[in-house]
Motif scaffolding. Structure first.
Motif, PDB file in Angstrom:
ATOM      1  N   PRO A 180       1.479  -3.950  10.802  1.00 42.24           N
ATOM      2  CA  PRO A 180       2.598  -3.371   9.894  1.00 42.24           C
ATOM      3  C   PRO A 180       3.889  -3.053  10.430  1.00 42.24           C
ATOM      4  CG  PRO A 180       0.324  -1.905  10.395  1.00 42.24           C
ATOM      5  CD  PRO A 180       0.349  -3.213  11.237  1.00 42.24           C
ATOM      6  N   ARG A 181       3.972  -3.287  11.830  1.00 44.79           N
ATOM      7  CA  ARG A 181       5.358  -3.234  12.414  1.00 44.79           C
ATOM      8  C   ARG A 181       6.154  -4.484  11.874  1.00 44.79           C
ATOM      9  NH1 ARG A 181       5.698   1.535  14.944  1.00 44.79           N
ATOM     10  NH2 ARG A 181       4.261   2.194  16.511  1.00 44.79           N
ATOM     11  N   LEU A 182       5.515  -5.617  12.091  1.00 48.76           N
ATOM     12  CA  LEU A 182       6.152  -6.851  11.915  1.00 48.76           C
ATOM     13  C   LEU A 182       6.369  -7.198  10.388  1.00 48.76           C
ATOM     14  CD1 LEU A 182       6.878  -9.676  12.748  1.00 48.76           C
ATOM     15  CD2 LEU A 182       4.754 -10.362  12.583  1.00 48.76           C
ATOM     16  N   ILE A 183       5.314  -6.667   9.637  1.00 48.98           N
ATOM     17  CA  ILE A 183       5.272  -6.841   8.261  1.00 48.98           C
ATOM     18  C   ILE A 183       6.470  -5.872   7.679  1.00 48.98           C
ATOM     19  CG2 ILE A 183       4.011  -6.242   5.887  1.00 48.98           C
ATOM     20  CD1 ILE A 183       1.738  -7.198   7.465  1.00 48.98           C
ATOM     21  N   ALA A 184       6.596  -4.722   8.111  1.00 47.86           N
ATOM     22  CA  ALA A 184       7.801  -3.791   7.668  1.00 47.86           C
ATOM     23  C   ALA A 184       9.060  -4.442   8.049  1.00 47.86           C
ATOM     24  CB  ALA A 184       7.543  -2.441   8.438  1.00 47.86           C
ATOM     25  N   HIS A 185       9.153  -5.177   9.206  1.00 51.44           N
ATOM     26  CA  HIS A 185      10.503  -5.667   9.559  1.00 51.44           C
ATOM     27  C   HIS A 185      10.805  -6.882   8.594  1.00 51.44           C
ATOM     28  CE1 HIS A 185      13.748  -7.086  11.892  1.00 51.44           C
ATOM     29  NE2 HIS A 185      13.298  -8.342  11.722  1.00 51.44           N
ATOM     30  N   VAL A 186       9.775  -7.675   8.211  1.00 53.88           N
ATOM     31  CA  VAL A 186      10.149  -8.975   7.531  1.00 53.88           C
ATOM     32  C   VAL A 186      10.389  -8.375   6.157  1.00 53.88           C
ATOM     33  CG1 VAL A 186       8.940 -10.815   6.581  1.00 53.88           C
ATOM     34  CG2 VAL A 186       8.786 -10.528   9.262  1.00 53.88           C
ATOM     35  N   LEU A 191       5.559  -3.057  -0.637  1.00 58.64           N
ATOM     36  CA  LEU A 191       4.996  -3.441   0.647  1.00 58.64           C
ATOM     37  C   LEU A 191       5.865  -3.000   1.809  1.00 58.64           C
ATOM     38  CD1 LEU A 191       4.105  -6.920  -0.503  1.00 58.64           C
ATOM     39  CD2 LEU A 191       2.492  -5.310  -0.375  1.00 58.64           C
ATOM     40  N   ARG A 192       6.977  -2.988   1.733  1.00 55.91           N
ATOM     41  CA  ARG A 192       7.830  -2.506   2.959  1.00 55.91           C
ATOM     42  C   ARG A 192       7.576  -1.316   3.315  1.00 55.91           C
ATOM     43  NH1 ARG A 192      13.785  -1.745   1.569  1.00 55.91           N
ATOM     44  NH2 ARG A 192      12.934   0.304   0.720  1.00 55.91           N
ATOM     45  N   ASN A 193       7.759  -0.265   2.445  1.00 53.73           N
ATOM     46  CA  ASN A 193       7.506   1.219   2.663  1.00 53.73           C
ATOM     47  C   ASN A 193       6.074   1.399   3.150  1.00 53.73           C
ATOM     48  OD1 ASN A 193      10.025   1.425   1.539  1.00 53.73           O
ATOM     49  ND2 ASN A 193       9.331   2.164  -0.503  1.00 53.73           N
ATOM     50  N   LEU A 194       5.164   0.876   2.477  1.00 59.60           N
ATOM     51  CA  LEU A 194       3.694   0.977   3.011  1.00 59.60           C
ATOM     52  C   LEU A 194       3.406   0.562   4.325  1.00 59.60           C
ATOM     53  CD1 LEU A 194       1.941  -0.020  -0.458  1.00 59.60           C
ATOM     54  CD2 LEU A 194       1.903   2.179   0.551  1.00 59.60           C
ATOM     55  N   ALA A 195       4.195  -0.402   4.700  1.00 65.94           N
ATOM     56  CA  ALA A 195       4.161  -1.011   6.205  1.00 65.94           C
ATOM     57  C   ALA A 195       4.746  -0.107   7.010  1.00 65.94           C
ATOM     58  CB  ALA A 195       4.529  -2.477   6.100  1.00 65.94           C
ATOM     59  N   ARG A 196       5.908   0.322   6.680  1.00 61.29           N
ATOM     60  CA  ARG A 196       6.593   1.329   7.355  1.00 61.29           C
ATOM     61  C   ARG A 196       5.736   2.420   7.740  1.00 61.29           C
ATOM     62  NH1 ARG A 196      12.763   1.149   5.023  1.00 61.29           N
ATOM     63  NH2 ARG A 196      13.515  -0.848   5.999  1.00 61.29           N
ATOM     64  N   ASN A 197       5.258   2.879   6.666  1.00 57.37           N
ATOM     65  CA  ASN A 197       4.402   4.403   6.889  1.00 57.37           C
ATOM     66  C   ASN A 197       3.261   4.208   7.795  1.00 57.37           C
ATOM     67  OD1 ASN A 197       6.237   5.615   4.946  1.00 57.37           O
ATOM     68  ND2 ASN A 197       4.962   5.470   3.261  1.00 57.37           N
ATOM     69  N   ALA A 198       2.553   2.921   7.493  1.00 55.93           N
ATOM     70  CA  ALA A 198       1.528   2.522   8.504  1.00 55.93           C
ATOM     71  C   ALA A 198       1.923   2.566  10.026  1.00 55.93           C
ATOM     72  CB  ALA A 198       0.832   1.234   7.967  1.00 55.93           C
ATOM     73  N   ALA A 199       2.983   1.702  10.074  1.00 60.82           N
ATOM     74  CA  ALA A 199       3.591   1.435  11.428  1.00 60.82           C
ATOM     75  C   ALA A 199       3.890   2.967  12.103  1.00 60.82           C
ATOM     76  CB  ALA A 199       4.626   0.488  11.463  1.00 60.82           C
ATOM     77  N   ASP A 200       4.638   3.545  11.370  1.00 63.38           N
ATOM     78  CA  ASP A 200       4.919   4.972  11.885  1.00 63.38           C
ATOM     79  C   ASP A 200       3.802   5.818  12.147  1.00 63.38           C
ATOM     80  OD1 ASP A 200       7.872   4.086  11.366  1.00 63.38           O
ATOM     81  OD2 ASP A 200       7.963   5.187   9.609  1.00 63.38           O
TER      82      ASP A 200
END
Length: 157
Positions: free
Chosen positions: A37-43, A106-115
């Motif tokens: 999730p962290r990598l996906i959020a960044h990309v 996708l960015r928001n979902l990945a950020r939320n999962a990473a956080d």
């Protein structure tokens, strides 16, 4: 001279649309494959910025430079290959506009999962599947437009 500069601007716009779209797809697919999730959020964050700066700008300017160029050369927009290019451009837009919204999700979902230090939620995977599928008609339509721009077959229909 103006016609040459206009033609150059139009070709650069087409290259930006095609290249940015292909690059975004490549990096998003590679990021998704990691399931991180962290990598996906960044990309995905970078992808949203690139789409806003490059793709959106080129998407607005491309039909303007094309119409102006056709007018200067004396080609009616109803000329077969131009009309078909415009139809294909519409197809690209129909698939690209939802993709922009999906990329933000996708960015928001990945950020939320990473956080939250959680895996990606099922909604992420559903949206990613739609995003992936929408890329094919848009990509193939762009190839068709580039072909028509280069070959300029007449009549197309």
């Amino acid at each position: 001279m103006l016609d040459d500069l206009l033609r150059l601007a139009h070709v650069i716009g087409a290259a930006v649309l095609f290249g940015t779209g292909a690059g975004i797809a490549f990096f998003m697919v590679l990021a998704d494959r990691t399931r991180d999730p962290r990598l996906i959020a960044h990309v995905a964050g970078t992808v949203v910025i690139a789409d806003t700066l490059f793709t959106a700008t080129a998407a607005v300017l491309q039909p303007l430079t094309g119409a102006w160029l056709a007018h200067r050369i004396g080609w009616p927009l109803t000329t077969g290959w131009i009309a078909l290019s415009l139809v294909l451009y519409g197809v690209v837009g129909l698939f690209w506009l939802p993709v922009v919204w999906i990329q933000i999700q996708l960015r928001n979902l990945a950020r939320n999962a990473a956080d939250a230090n959680l895996p990606l939620p099922p909604r992420y995977h559903r949206l990613y599947s739609i995003w992936f599928a929408f890329g094919f008609p848009a990509f193939l339509s762009m190839i068709g437009i580039l072909y028509l721009m280069l070959i300029r077959p007449d009549p197309v229909f």
